[in-house]
Design a protein around this motif. Structure first.
Motif, PDB file in Angstrom:
ATOM      1  N   GLN A 151     -48.031   5.815  71.565  1.00  0.00           N
ATOM      2  CA  GLN A 151     -48.060   7.272  71.386  1.00  0.00           C
ATOM      3  C   GLN A 151     -46.713   7.887  71.769  1.00  0.00           C
ATOM      4  N   SER A 152     -45.658   7.275  71.247  1.00  0.00           N
ATOM      5  CA  SER A 152     -44.298   7.663  71.648  1.00  0.00           C
ATOM      6  C   SER A 152     -43.616   8.562  70.620  1.00  0.00           C
ATOM      7  N   HIS A 153     -44.398   9.237  69.798  1.00  0.00           N
ATOM      8  CA  HIS A 153     -43.814  10.030  68.714  1.00  0.00           C
ATOM      9  C   HIS A 153     -42.831  11.075  69.243  1.00  0.00           C
ATOM     10  N   ARG A 154     -43.232  11.802  70.288  1.00  0.00           N
ATOM     11  CA  ARG A 154     -42.349  12.859  70.817  1.00  0.00           C
ATOM     12  C   ARG A 154     -41.061  12.259  71.371  1.00  0.00           C
ATOM     13  N   GLN A 155     -41.196  11.211  72.187  1.00  0.00           N
ATOM     14  CA  GLN A 155     -40.013  10.593  72.782  1.00  0.00           C
ATOM     15  C   GLN A 155     -39.101   9.987  71.714  1.00  0.00           C
ATOM     16  N   LEU A 156     -39.723   9.389  70.690  1.00  0.00           N
ATOM     17  CA  LEU A 156     -38.923   8.775  69.629  1.00  0.00           C
ATOM     18  C   LEU A 156     -38.198   9.838  68.806  1.00  0.00           C
ATOM     19  N   SER A 157     -38.858  10.967  68.566  1.00  0.00           N
ATOM     20  CA  SER A 157     -38.221  12.069  67.837  1.00  0.00           C
ATOM     21  C   SER A 157     -37.032  12.618  68.622  1.00  0.00           C
ATOM     22  N   GLU A 158     -37.235  12.789  69.939  1.00  0.00           N
ATOM     23  CA  GLU A 158     -36.135  13.279  70.775  1.00  0.00           C
ATOM     24  C   GLU A 158     -34.981  12.274  70.783  1.00  0.00           C
ATOM     25  N   TYR A 159     -35.328  11.003  70.891  1.00  0.00           N
ATOM     26  CA  TYR A 159     -34.304   9.958  70.881  1.00  0.00           C
ATOM     27  C   TYR A 159     -33.516   9.981  69.567  1.00  0.00           C
ATOM     28  N   LYS A 160     -34.227  10.093  68.448  1.00  0.00           N
ATOM     29  CA  LYS A 160     -33.559  10.078  67.140  1.00  0.00           C
ATOM     30  C   LYS A 160     -32.622  11.269  66.986  1.00  0.00           C
ATOM     31  N   ALA A 161     -33.024  12.424  67.514  1.00  0.00           N
ATOM     32  CA  ALA A 161     -32.157  13.608  67.433  1.00  0.00           C
ATOM     33  C   ALA A 161     -30.853  13.355  68.193  1.00  0.00           C
ATOM     34  N   ILE A 162     -30.971  12.775  69.397  1.00  0.00           N
ATOM     35  CA  ILE A 162     -29.768  12.453  70.179  1.00  0.00           C
ATOM     36  C   ILE A 162     -28.957  11.372  69.469  1.00  0.00           C
ATOM     37  N   TYR A 163     -29.650  10.401  68.911  1.00  0.00           N
ATOM     38  CA  TYR A 163     -28.964   9.297  68.219  1.00  0.00           C
ATOM     39  C   TYR A 163     -28.140   9.818  67.047  1.00  0.00           C
ATOM     40  N   HIS A 164     -28.723  10.743  66.272  1.00  0.00           N
ATOM     41  CA  HIS A 164     -27.978  11.299  65.129  1.00  0.00           C
ATOM     42  C   HIS A 164     -26.740  12.053  65.614  1.00  0.00           C
ATOM     43  N   SER A 165     -26.870  12.764  66.734  1.00  0.00           N
ATOM     44  CA  SER A 165     -25.698  13.457  67.297  1.00  0.00           C
ATOM     45  C   SER A 165     -24.649  12.441  67.751  1.00  0.00           C
ATOM     46  N   TYR A 166     -25.130  11.372  68.345  1.00  0.00           N
ATOM     47  CA  TYR A 166     -24.220  10.307  68.821  1.00  0.00           C
ATOM     48  C   TYR A 166     -23.485   9.661  67.640  1.00  0.00           C
ATOM     49  N   ILE A 167     -24.202   9.370  66.588  1.00  0.00           N
ATOM     50  CA  ILE A 167     -23.580   8.768  65.391  1.00  0.00           C
ATOM     51  C   ILE A 167     -22.587   9.754  64.777  1.00  0.00           C
ATOM     52  N   SER A 168     -22.957  11.037  64.767  1.00  0.00           N
ATOM     53  CA  SER A 168     -22.070  12.060  64.211  1.00  0.00           C
ATOM     54  C   SER A 168     -20.764  12.132  64.994  1.00  0.00           C
ATOM     55  N   ILE A 169     -20.863  12.059  66.334  1.00  0.00           N
ATOM     56  CA  ILE A 169     -19.652  12.064  67.171  1.00  0.00           C
ATOM     57  C   ILE A 169     -18.806  10.832  66.888  1.00  0.00           C
ATOM     58  N   ASN A 170     -19.450   9.689  66.753  1.00  0.00           N
ATOM     59  CA  ASN A 170     -18.715   8.452  66.448  1.00  0.00           C
ATOM     60  C   ASN A 170     -17.954   8.582  65.136  1.00  0.00           C
ATOM     61  N   GLU A 171     -18.641   9.135  64.146  1.00  0.00           N
ATOM     62  CA  GLU A 171     -17.996   9.298  62.839  1.00  0.00           C
ATOM     63  C   GLU A 171     -16.830  10.278  62.936  1.00  0.00           C
ATOM     64  N   LYS A 172     -17.031  11.337  63.738  1.00  0.00           N
ATOM     65  CA  LYS A 172     -15.976  12.334  63.894  1.00  0.00           C
ATOM     66  C   LYS A 172     -14.760  11.721  64.599  1.00  0.00           C
ATOM     67  N   ILE A 173     -15.021  10.905  65.619  1.00  0.00           N
ATOM     68  CA  ILE A 173     -13.921  10.245  66.325  1.00  0.00           C
ATOM     69  C   ILE A 173     -13.155   9.323  65.380  1.00  0.00           C
ATOM     70  N   ASN A 174     -13.902   8.537  64.620  1.00  0.00           N
ATOM     71  CA  ASN A 174     -13.242   7.627  63.671  1.00  0.00           C
ATOM     72  C   ASN A 174     -12.435   8.396  62.641  1.00  0.00           C
ATOM     73  N   ASP A 175     -12.998   9.523  62.209  1.00  0.00           N
ATOM     74  CA  ASP A 175     -12.294  10.358  61.233  1.00  0.00           C
ATOM     75  C   ASP A 175     -11.006  10.922  61.841  1.00  0.00           C
ATOM     76  N   PHE A 176     -11.097  11.379  63.098  1.00  0.00           N
ATOM     77  CA  PHE A 176      -9.914  11.920  63.774  1.00  0.00           C
ATOM     78  C   PHE A 176      -8.859  10.838  63.992  1.00  0.00           C
ATOM     79  N   ILE A 177      -9.313   9.659  64.373  1.00  0.00           N
ATOM     80  CA  ILE A 177      -8.368   8.556  64.594  1.00  0.00           C
ATOM     81  C   ILE A 177      -7.649   8.206  63.293  1.00  0.00           C
TER      82      ILE A 177
END
Length: 553
Positions: A151-177
């Protein structure tokens, strides 16, 4: 749930219209009667590969339609994403197959690609047989099972939201580099162009002023002669315009006393005299300023040549555009100098997000590990009840090297059916019959936690009989209380537990054999189960036994 299936001109089926109900339904019939044909048609309408040989001989096309009740599933977003008409209650699939080899698929009368049909179909129905066990060996399916039970739907949704932000930052860093590296490769060239433009110290409007000055300098003698002529005409000692005007003003002044109109002319003429006097004075100053200056001409020409050269180089036509170029180069240089600072700021955000992400992942892991103990116990209890008395089942966890969209956990289902046998992954150790029973147990557990798609069990009871078959029937019947379950079976113990009983048979006409299906009434059902118990020869004992089985439903 599956509400109806309509088949026309498919293999041995000229026309078949089947209505399904919720709960647990069974389908029986002799081997070769066409049960697999019906499943094949259902698979076709849900996106399986088409074969024109499936069209009934002599027909131009076959059409298969399946209607589903989708009210229990939250599918509006999927329909919107794929630009499909959404009905919150019913969804209609249609597949048309032509002898030319072409096929078309529709959802709610909208033409769609098969990939869309298949994805949506997977959300609505699960056709499972002892030969279709790849899903149980799929690690993502295994993790989904654990998450549903946790019954981890809420925790998994919260995790995925943070994960997408984390991936977005990674992509932004790579783009800046990447941009920083590219910019630094061009830095010397950009700096050279900036220095070249800034060193010239251009001024807005400068070009027009210089071009006008050059014109003046080039015609200095002509201008000076003209000014001399004008000044001489206005103010020379002999016959000057101003002298004549002054005499005229004096003459008019003398007659003003006895000629009133003379005053108006005198005032006007005096005003003109004053204006011409000012003009003469200014021209006198100008003619002294205008000089032919070869050195200045050279200086202006050199300045203009510099401007023209820069304009050609940068493909512009005004000093204003050159100034814009210079400002752009300055901005690029500033960006290059600030890339390191921006990248470091992004890296700080990345570290903060990763820390939050790992904390959330750890919370998910704890929930999953806790749920896995309950899953293991329930699976073992059910497997033992299904005759695998030495069954052992374990959910193994290992940490991923880096976060993924589902967290930091790799999950593996380990199974053993025999004493002293090493636990191995399900795909390596379980037989087809064991996997079928394991899948039945999993579905039974999951049904209490989420809205599962309709499940069709295709003879997963192969190889079992007697008491074990009865226990499987009990599990499927219990599962049918929570969802739609359709089972194709040859066992009377299972057939007797169905809420609805469909019978598949062949019928010969004057020109061909056809597959038919019908919903059995109570008496027909008793006879069919008795036939399954005793064979073609119905006996009184078989009839009584069938009645007893049905009485226990």
């Amino acid at each position: 749930m599956l509400k109806s299936l309509n088949i026309r001109n498919y293999v041995l089926i000229d026309e078949l219209d089947i209505r399904f109900e919720g709960g647990f339904s069974v389908i029986t019939g002799e081997t070769g009667a066409g049960k697999s044909v019906i499943l094949g048609a259902l698979g076709l309408v849900l996106g399986e590969r088409a074969d024109s040989k499936s069209i009934q001989s002599g027909k131009e096309k076959c059409v298969i339609e399946a209607a589903f009740d989708i009210s229990a599933y939250d599918l509006q977003a999927y329909f919107a994403e794929n630009d499909l008409e959404y009905d919150s209650v019913e969804c209609l699939f249609r597949r048309e197959l032509y002898t030319s080899g072409k096929s078309r698929a529709f959802i709610n009368d909208t033409p769609v690609q098969l990939s869309v049909v298949k994805t949506l179909g997977d959300k609505l129905i699960d056709i499972h047989s002892q030969h279709q066990n790849l899903l149980l060996a799929d690690s993502q399916f295994q993790l989904n099972v654990v998450d549903v039970m946790a019954q981890s739907h809420r925790q998994l949704s919260e995790y995925k939201a943070i994960y997408h932000s984390y991936i977005s930052i990674n992509e932004k860093i790579n783009d800046f580099i990447e941009k920083a590296q590219s910019a630094k490769n061009e830095e010397d060239f950009i700096r050279f162009q900036y220095d070249e433009l800034s060193a010239v110290k251009l001024q807005a409007g400068e070009q027009e002023e210089l071009e006008q000055e050059l014109e003046t300098l080039a015609h200095a003698e002509e201008i000076k002669i003209a000014l001399y002529k004008v000044e001489d005409s206005l103010n020379s000692e002999e016959q000057s315009v101003l002298g004549k005007m002054k005499e005229s003003v004096s003459a008019l002044e003398h007659i003003t006393a006895y000629f009133s109109k003379a005053e108006e002319f005198r005032e006007r003429l005096e005003s003109a005299y004053i204006e011409l006097g000012d003009i003469a004075s200014e021209i006198n100053g100008l003619k002294d300023e205008i000089e032919y200056e070869p050195e200045r001409i050279n200086a202006v020409n050199e300045r203009l040549d510099t401007i023209y050269s820069l304009q050609r180089k940068h493909k512009v036509s005004t000093v204003g555009e050159l100034l814009e170029k210079c400002a752009a180069f300055a901005e690029k240089l500033h960006s290059i100098e600030s890339f390191d600072e921006e990248i470091e700021a992004l890296r700080r955000q990345q570290r903060d997000l990763l820390e939050t992400l790992l904390k959330q992942a750890e919370e998910l892991t704890q929930l999953r590990r806790k749920a896995s103990k309950n899953i293991e116990k329930e699976i073992i209890d059910l497997m033992v009840s299904l005759g695998i008395v030495n069954a052992r089942f374990q959910i193994s966890f290992s940490a991923k090297e880096k976060p993924s969209i589902t967290g930091m956990d790799d999950v593996s289902f380990l199974f053993s059916a025999n004493k002293n046998e090493e636990l191995k992954s399900v795909a390596q150790t379980a037989s087809g019959g064991e996997i079928s029973r394991l899948m039945l147990c999993l579905k039974s557990i999951l049904a209490g936690f989420t809205a599962l798609p309709t499940i069709i069990f295709d003879e997963i009871d192969a190889g079992v009989s007697g008491e074990i078959a009865a226990r499987m029937a009990d599990i499927m019947q219990s599962l049918g209380n929570k969802m739609q379950v359709i089972t194709i079976t040859h066992l009377p113990q299972i057939a007797a537990k169905g809420k609805q009983h469909y019978f598949v048979y062949k019928e010969d006409t004057y020109d061909r054999t056809h597959t038919r299906i019908r919903l059995l009434g109570q008496n027909e059902r008793t006879e069919e189960i008795a036939r399954m118990l005793s064979g073609a020869q119905l006996t009184a004992a078989a009839i009584e036994n069938a009645k007893a089985l049905l009485a226990n439903v």
